[in-house]
Motif scaffolding. Structure first.
Motif, short mmCIF file in Angstrom:
data_model
loop_
_atom_site.label_atom_id
_atom_site.label_comp_id
_atom_site.label_asym_id
_atom_site.label_seq_id
_atom_site.Cartn_x
_atom_site.Cartn_y
_atom_site.Cartn_z
N LEU A 286 0.76 -1.24 -0.14
CA LEU A 286 -0.22 0.03 0.18
C LEU A 286 1.02 1.48 -0.19
O LEU A 286 0.67 2.31 -1.05
N ASP A 287 1.87 1.35 0.86
CA ASP A 287 2.86 2.33 0.71
C ASP A 287 3.53 2.70 -0.54
O ASP A 287 3.46 3.70 -0.98
N LYS A 288 3.61 1.66 -1.25
CA LYS A 288 4.59 1.78 -2.53
C LYS A 288 3.75 2.29 -3.61
O LYS A 288 3.73 2.79 -4.44
N LEU A 289 2.26 1.59 -3.38
CA LEU A 289 1.19 2.24 -4.30
C LEU A 289 0.73 3.67 -4.11
O LEU A 289 0.76 4.43 -5.18
N VAL A 290 0.74 4.33 -2.97
CA VAL A 290 0.46 5.66 -2.68
C VAL A 290 1.66 6.44 -3.14
O VAL A 290 1.67 7.46 -3.94
N LEU A 291 2.89 5.71 -2.80
CA LEU A 291 4.18 6.70 -3.25
C LEU A 291 4.31 6.75 -4.85
O LEU A 291 4.59 7.78 -5.43
N SER A 292 3.96 5.72 -5.65
CA SER A 292 3.86 5.61 -7.04
C SER A 292 2.93 6.83 -7.48
O SER A 292 3.32 7.54 -8.54
N GLN A 293 1.92 6.80 -6.81
CA GLN A 293 0.81 7.62 -7.42
C GLN A 293 1.23 9.24 -7.08
O GLN A 293 0.98 10.21 -7.85
N ASN B 116 5.77 15.37 -9.99
CA ASN B 116 6.42 15.26 -11.42
C ASN B 116 5.90 16.73 -12.05
O ASN B 116 6.72 17.17 -12.97
N THR B 117 4.77 17.39 -11.77
CA THR B 117 4.34 18.51 -12.38
C THR B 117 4.96 19.83 -11.86
O THR B 117 5.49 19.58 -10.87
N THR B 118 4.88 20.88 -12.51
CA THR B 118 6.00 21.96 -12.36
C THR B 118 5.15 22.58 -10.87
O THR B 118 6.09 23.15 -10.33
N GLU B 119 3.99 22.66 -10.69
CA GLU B 119 3.55 23.08 -9.47
C GLU B 119 3.89 22.51 -8.37
O GLU B 119 4.13 23.35 -7.16
N PHE B 120 4.29 21.26 -8.27
CA PHE B 120 4.72 20.61 -6.98
C PHE B 120 6.25 20.07 -7.21
O PHE B 120 6.68 19.60 -6.14
N ALA B 121 7.19 20.39 -8.19
CA ALA B 121 8.19 20.22 -8.17
C ALA B 121 9.25 20.38 -7.15
O ALA B 121 10.42 19.70 -6.91
N HIS B 122 9.01 21.48 -6.33
CA HIS B 122 9.80 21.84 -5.25
C HIS B 122 9.64 20.79 -4.33
O HIS B 122 10.25 21.01 -3.07
N LEU B 123 8.43 19.91 -3.96
CA LEU B 123 8.49 19.11 -3.05
C LEU B 123 9.38 17.76 -3.13
O LEU B 123 9.57 17.32 -4.24
N LYS B 124 9.53 16.95 -1.91
CA LYS B 124 10.38 15.76 -1.87
C LYS B 124 9.62 14.93 -2.88
O LYS B 124 8.49 14.52 -2.69
N ASN B 125 10.11 14.17 -3.82
CA ASN B 125 9.53 13.24 -4.65
C ASN B 125 10.26 11.83 -3.91
O ASN B 125 11.34 11.59 -3.54
N PRO B 126 9.14 10.93 -3.84
CA PRO B 126 9.41 9.55 -3.15
C PRO B 126 10.44 8.79 -4.21
O PRO B 126 10.39 7.49 -3.81
N LYS B 127 10.79 9.20 -5.38
CA LYS B 127 11.59 8.13 -6.14
C LYS B 127 12.79 7.69 -5.31
O LYS B 127 13.51 8.45 -4.92
#
Length: 163
Positions: free
Chosen positions: A115-122, A128-139
């Motif tokens: 479930l954690d992996k599913l939420v993090l992939s979403q 990845n959008t420009t509006e939220f690019a400054h936030l930590k990405n879970p990749k």
């Protein structure tokens, strides 16, 4: 009733109206639904939070996960990702981006569930959008580090919500 009493009464009425109107306007939410999905494990909703009412910059995004009537929140900040679970309200789980050693302390570290992996992939797609690019990405997220937020238990009469 004379003319002066009428003027005073009208001024009081107008003042109360203005105070009430200002109070209602200042209570507008800075929270905005930005995505939702239904999975086989439950519902996932994403919200953005802005410090200002006009919402020009997003301070954080959080995922509201309801899986079998258990609430979890994943909060995405510029420098970290934190998860809280309704079953363990006094703890927070910070995402780590390094491999766990072969034998690790389960009171300090916790592996990501499906479930954690599913939420993090979403979230990865959304962030990845420009509006939220400054936030930590879970990749590249690998596990959680468990931290104690409330040493003596979650405060009574306080609503469970994201950090």
């Amino acid at each position: 009733m004379n003319f002066t009493d009428l003027k005073y009464s009208t001024i009081v009425d107008i003042s109360l109206f203005l105070v009430t109107a200002c109070a209602i306007c200042s209570c507008t939410s800075t929270e905005r639904l930005i995505g939702k999905s239904m999975t086989e494990y439950g519902k996932v909703k994403f919200y953005s939070i802005s410090a200002t009412r006009h919402g020009t910059t997003v301070d954080k995004v959080y995922a509201d996960v309801d899986s079998s009537n258990v609430k979890r929140y994943f909060s995405f900040y510029p420098d970290r990702i934190v998860m809280t679970d309704e079953r363990e309200k006094g703890l927070s789980y910070t995402i780590l981006f390094r491999e766990l050693p072969g034998s690790y302390d389960t009171t300090i570290f916790h592996q990501l569930s499906f479930l954690d992996k599913l939420v993090l992939s979403q979230a990865r797609l959304l962030l990845n959008t420009t509006e939220f690019a400054h936030l930590k990405n879970p990749k590249g997220a690998t596990c959680f580090e468990i931290e104690v937020n409330y040493l003596h238990g979650f405060p009574k009469h306080r609503k469970f919500k994201p950090l």
